[in-house]
Structure formats: structure tokens, C-alpha cells
Write a protein that holds these residues in place. Structure first.
Motif, PDB file in Angstrom:
ATOM      1  N   GLN A  53      -5.267   0.535  -0.339  1.00  0.00           N
ATOM      2  CA  GLN A  53      -5.544  -0.094   0.954  1.00  0.00           C
ATOM      3  C   GLN A  53      -6.473   0.758   1.806  1.00  0.00           C
ATOM      4  O   GLN A  53      -7.410   0.246   2.423  1.00  0.00           O
ATOM      5  CB  GLN A  53      -4.230  -0.338   1.693  1.00  0.00           C
ATOM      6  CG  GLN A  53      -4.365  -1.100   3.001  1.00  0.00           C
ATOM      7  CD  GLN A  53      -4.766  -2.532   2.794  1.00  0.00           C
ATOM      8  OE1 GLN A  53      -4.299  -3.177   1.871  1.00  0.00           O
ATOM      9  NE2 GLN A  53      -5.645  -3.037   3.642  1.00  0.00           N
ATOM     10  N   LEU A  57      -9.825  -1.262   0.247  1.00  0.00           N
ATOM     11  CA  LEU A  57      -9.783  -2.558   0.937  1.00  0.00           C
ATOM     12  C   LEU A  57     -10.183  -2.457   2.402  1.00  0.00           C
ATOM     13  O   LEU A  57     -10.915  -3.316   2.908  1.00  0.00           O
ATOM     14  CB  LEU A  57      -8.388  -3.173   0.796  1.00  0.00           C
ATOM     15  CG  LEU A  57      -7.951  -3.474  -0.639  1.00  0.00           C
ATOM     16  CD1 LEU A  57      -6.551  -4.055  -0.658  1.00  0.00           C
ATOM     17  CD2 LEU A  57      -8.914  -4.439  -1.310  1.00  0.00           C
ATOM     18  N   ASP A  58      -9.703  -1.428   3.103  1.00  0.00           N
ATOM     19  CA  ASP A  58     -10.052  -1.297   4.523  1.00  0.00           C
ATOM     20  C   ASP A  58     -11.545  -1.086   4.730  1.00  0.00           C
ATOM     21  O   ASP A  58     -12.127  -1.602   5.690  1.00  0.00           O
ATOM     22  CB  ASP A  58      -9.265  -0.140   5.151  1.00  0.00           C
ATOM     23  CG  ASP A  58      -7.800  -0.490   5.360  1.00  0.00           C
ATOM     24  OD1 ASP A  58      -7.472  -1.692   5.294  1.00  0.00           O
ATOM     25  OD2 ASP A  58      -6.983   0.431   5.571  1.00  0.00           O
ATOM     26  N   ASN A  61     -13.204  -4.431   4.308  1.00  0.00           N
ATOM     27  CA  ASN A  61     -12.890  -5.320   5.435  1.00  0.00           C
ATOM     28  C   ASN A  61     -13.738  -5.007   6.658  1.00  0.00           C
ATOM     29  O   ASN A  61     -14.112  -5.918   7.411  1.00  0.00           O
ATOM     30  CB  ASN A  61     -11.400  -5.194   5.794  1.00  0.00           C
ATOM     31  CG  ASN A  61     -10.535  -6.101   4.943  1.00  0.00           C
ATOM     32  OD1 ASN A  61     -10.890  -7.236   4.666  1.00  0.00           O
ATOM     33  ND2 ASN A  61      -9.398  -5.596   4.509  1.00  0.00           N
ATOM     34  N   HIS A  71      -8.280 -11.850   6.550  1.00  0.00           N
ATOM     35  CA  HIS A  71      -8.023 -10.421   6.365  1.00  0.00           C
ATOM     36  C   HIS A  71      -6.720 -10.196   5.601  1.00  0.00           C
ATOM     37  O   HIS A  71      -6.655  -9.385   4.667  1.00  0.00           O
ATOM     38  CB  HIS A  71      -7.961  -9.745   7.734  1.00  0.00           C
ATOM     39  CG  HIS A  71      -7.687  -8.282   7.678  1.00  0.00           C
ATOM     40  ND1 HIS A  71      -8.665  -7.346   7.452  1.00  0.00           N
ATOM     41  CD2 HIS A  71      -6.526  -7.586   7.796  1.00  0.00           C
ATOM     42  CE1 HIS A  71      -8.134  -6.133   7.447  1.00  0.00           C
ATOM     43  NE2 HIS A  71      -6.835  -6.255   7.649  1.00  0.00           N
ATOM     44  N   SER A  72      -5.671 -10.945   5.960  1.00  0.00           N
ATOM     45  CA  SER A  72      -4.388 -10.813   5.271  1.00  0.00           C
ATOM     46  C   SER A  72      -4.490 -11.266   3.813  1.00  0.00           C
ATOM     47  O   SER A  72      -3.977 -10.603   2.907  1.00  0.00           O
ATOM     48  CB  SER A  72      -3.329 -11.627   6.007  1.00  0.00           C
ATOM     49  OG  SER A  72      -2.096 -11.584   5.333  1.00  0.00           O
ATOM     50  N   ASN A  75      -6.439  -8.698   1.691  1.00  0.00           N
ATOM     51  CA  ASN A  75      -5.629  -7.536   1.321  1.00  0.00           C
ATOM     52  C   ASN A  75      -4.656  -7.884   0.199  1.00  0.00           C
ATOM     53  O   ASN A  75      -4.460  -7.102  -0.740  1.00  0.00           O
ATOM     54  CB  ASN A  75      -4.866  -7.025   2.538  1.00  0.00           C
ATOM     55  CG  ASN A  75      -5.778  -6.354   3.547  1.00  0.00           C
ATOM     56  OD1 ASN A  75      -6.857  -5.881   3.220  1.00  0.00           O
ATOM     57  ND2 ASN A  75      -5.348  -6.323   4.793  1.00  0.00           N
ATOM     58  N   GLN A  79      -4.931  -6.114  -3.565  1.00  0.00           N
ATOM     59  CA  GLN A  79      -3.846  -5.359  -4.186  1.00  0.00           C
ATOM     60  C   GLN A  79      -3.438  -5.964  -5.529  1.00  0.00           C
ATOM     61  O   GLN A  79      -3.198  -5.244  -6.512  1.00  0.00           O
ATOM     62  CB  GLN A  79      -2.640  -5.322  -3.243  1.00  0.00           C
ATOM     63  CG  GLN A  79      -2.853  -4.541  -1.963  1.00  0.00           C
ATOM     64  CD  GLN A  79      -2.885  -3.047  -2.198  1.00  0.00           C
ATOM     65  OE1 GLN A  79      -2.529  -2.547  -3.251  1.00  0.00           O
ATOM     66  NE2 GLN A  79      -3.326  -2.304  -1.182  1.00  0.00           N
ATOM     67  N   GLN A 141       2.716  -4.114   5.721  1.00  0.00           N
ATOM     68  CA  GLN A 141       1.435  -4.800   5.843  1.00  0.00           C
ATOM     69  C   GLN A 141       1.403  -5.797   7.003  1.00  0.00           C
ATOM     70  O   GLN A 141       0.374  -6.430   7.236  1.00  0.00           O
ATOM     71  CB  GLN A 141       1.123  -5.539   4.538  1.00  0.00           C
ATOM     72  CG  GLN A 141       0.883  -4.633   3.346  1.00  0.00           C
ATOM     73  CD  GLN A 141      -0.385  -3.827   3.485  1.00  0.00           C
ATOM     74  OE1 GLN A 141      -1.404  -4.311   3.972  1.00  0.00           O
ATOM     75  NE2 GLN A 141      -0.330  -2.572   3.056  1.00  0.00           N
TER      76      GLN A 141
END
Length: 333
Positions: A53, A57-58, A61, A71-72, A75, A79, A141
Motif C-alpha cells: 500500500q 498503490l499510494d 493514487n 480510490h477504495s 486499493n 492488493q 483501510q
């Protein structure tokens, strides 16, 4: 003194030396101490989840500037892509090295499969640890309340199937089924990631649709092969939970066997129905969007005024065909 306690957390327990033609082979069976090992790998899964993350991923984003809903979902898919890809490669390595693909009869021969190779047992322990770690991740999360029931159903289904295959000594069949399931899920979440980066790119969803149908057909075929033809050929043995024998005496009953196959077929049919419904809705939305774009383009063309000039332009002044200006001259009195 601490080494024995550390091994209890890190390594699988209940190892047994099984005599073979080449000597002795160390294999494993399950017990309550597996819960301690699973607990340790739950913390490892949480750490790996945070690493993916934070460092992958961050950063993506921040560049995409997605909405909260996307965004949710981004993520979640990110994952699961990492997990499914790792699991597919690992599971494929296990089934190839153990010979479950080259020799399909090994899926039901010598049932019950009480003793497991190290890599098979370790794979199952890590799978259980990952799906159990997904429960506290719902809080970490900050998943939206609307998404929690769907994710809880998904986690519960995976835990029930993996735990059932592990405790009922159907680990070989469970490995092949997990490989097929994870392969389809990998393409689905990969298609979602590509869609979030470029909403006009939906080609990978078509690839996922083909892979999903093929894996469903292989899954149904495998169920019929193992339950309908394989396990009934196993020597009829009485119910013996201590030896891990739960099913061999039941599968010799044709009524029980047909009932299980009917339930499997109905479940697969419901999955395919949901898939077809999803594809029809997706295609309907696509064609509606295309038709609305065409109507907007045609309306825009019709709204443009048509300019007709009687001559040609020269230095910003409209000239007639003979070179004179079309403007009427004033007569001097």
C-alpha cells in the motif's frame, strides 16, 4: 530454550516420518498448534499489505487523482492482484512438482490424504493467514460501510472452502480449484486497475470473460471427475475421523454422490447466471454510451450555421467573381 518456541510460530508442526521405497519421507498432518503458526503469518500478511500500500498503490493514487469510491476499489484490486499473482505462481509450482497435473488419478487415489508434503501444508497455512488478515484490514483501510458486507461474504467463502479442503483431507483437489479460481480473479482485478487508469480501455475485461468461462468449465469437469468417478473407486472404508476418513464410505452411495453433484452444478449455474447478467448489463451500458455519443455528435453538426460566400477573400475583403467589391457605391451628387 527460545528456539523451540520460535519454531512453533514459524514452521509447520506435526511432522511424521513416513517409510517409502527410497527410505523415510517427512510429511505433516494438522492439529491445534497450526493456529499458532497461522497467527504468526497473519502479522506477516498485515506487514506485507502495508508495504504494498505504501510503496506502490499510494504513489499511483497520487498521480491518478481518483475519487473516494474509485480510490477504495483501486486499493482493493491492487492488493488482490499482488496476492493472486503470487498465489497462482506458488500454487502452479506446487501442483507441478507434486505431480497432481501430470497424474490426475493422484487427486483421489489413496484417499484420505492425511499426510501432506511440507510445501502443501505451508501453502494452506499461508492462505488461511491471508484471508484471516483481511478481517482487520477492513478497519485499517477504512472501507466504506456499503462495501463491508460484500467483502465479508468473499472472505467467508474463501475461508470455508480452504478450511474444508484442509480439514477434510481434500487438499489435492483444493489446490487445483484454488489455482483455477485465483487465475480468473487475477484477470478481473487486473482489468479493474487498467480501467481506473484509462476508462476507455476495457479490452482486458474481455480477456477476463474468456478466462472466467474456461475456468468454470474446468472446475465443473474436475468436480464430476473426482466426485462422480474418482472417489467412488476408492476402497470402501468405514467412517474413521481419527484416520481422516470422512467420505469414502459415503461416495459409494449413488444417491449421496448424485446429490453432491447436483448441488455443485446448481452452484456453478448460479455463478454463470450472475456472470451473464453482468456481461449483458455491461454491454448494454456500452452501446447506450456509444449511441448517446453519436446523437450528440450529429446534433452538434446540425447546430453549426452554414456560411455561403458569393466570392473569394482577398486581404480580408470579399471580392466578387470579376474582382469588384459586392458593396454598393455611393453616388456623388
Amino acid at each position: 530454550v527460545t528456539a523451540k518456541t520460535a519454531f512453533l510460530f514459524i514452521l509447520p508442526q506435526y511432522n511424521v516420518s513416513v517409510p517409502t521405497a527410497d527410505g523415510e519421507l517427512v510429511q505433516y498432518h494438522y492439529g491445534l498448534k497450526d493456529l499458532v503458526t497461522i497467527l504468526f503469518y497473519i502479522f506477516i500478511a498485515i506487514i506485507l499489505h502495508a508495504v504494498v500500500q505504501e510503496y506502490a498503490l499510494d504513489k499511483i493514487n497520487r498521480r491518478l487523482h481518483l475519487s473516494k469510491v474509485k480510490h477504495s476499489k483501486f486499493n482493493e484490486s491492487g492488493q488482490l492482484v499482488a496476492f493472486h499473482l503470487t498465489s497462482v505462481i506458488w500454487c502452479l509450482y506446487v501442483v507441478v512438482t507434486e505431480g497432481y497435473i501430470s497424474n490426475p488419478r493422484s487427486l483421489w487415489e489413496n484417499y484420505p490424504h492425511v499426510y501432506l508434503p511440507f510445501q502443501v501444508k505451508f501453502f494452506y497455512l499461508c492462505q488461511l493467514a491471508y484471508w484471516l488478515h483481511a478481517l482487520p484490514e477492513l478497519y485499517f483501510q477504512k472501507v466504506r460501510k456499503e462495501e463491508i458486507p460484500r467483502q465479508l461474504r468473499c472472505i467467508a467463502l474463501y475461508l470455508v472452502h480452504i478450511t474444508g479442503a484442509y480439514l477434510l483431507n481434500l487438499t489435492r483437489l483444493g489446490l487445483i480449484l484454488l489455482l483455477l479460481q485465483y487465475l480468473a480473479e487475477f484477470f478481473f482485478h487486473m482489468a479493474r486497475l487498467v480501467y481506473f487508469t484509462d476508462e476507455n480501455n476495457e479490452k482486458l475485461f474481455n480477456v477476463w470473460a474468456v478466462v472466467f468461462v474456461v475456468t468454470r468449465l474446468f472446475t465443473l469437469t474436475l468436480y464430476i471427475l473426482v466426485i462422480g468417478f474418482g472417489l467412488p473407486r476408492v476402497e470402501n472404508q468405514p467412517l474413521d475421523p481419527e484416520r481422516g476418513n470422512f467420505f469414502s464410505f459415503l461416495f459409494n452411495n449413488i444417491l449421496f454422490r448424485m446429490s453432491v453433484l447436483l448441488l455443485v452444478c446448481l452452484f456453478q449455474a448460479s455463478v454463470m447466471w450472475r456472470f451473464i447478467h453482468f456481461q449483458l448489463r455491461r454491454w448494454r451500458e456500452y452501446w447506450n454510451e456509444q449511441s448517446s455519443r453519436k446523437r450528440a455528435a450529429s446534433a452538434k453538426q446540425q447546430a453549426k450555421p452554414l456560411k455561403r460566400d458569393s466570392g473569394y477573400h482577398e486581404n480580408g475583403v470579399v471580392k466578387a467573381e470579376n474582382g469588384t467589391s459586392p458593396r454598393t457605391k455611393k453616388l456623388k451628387s
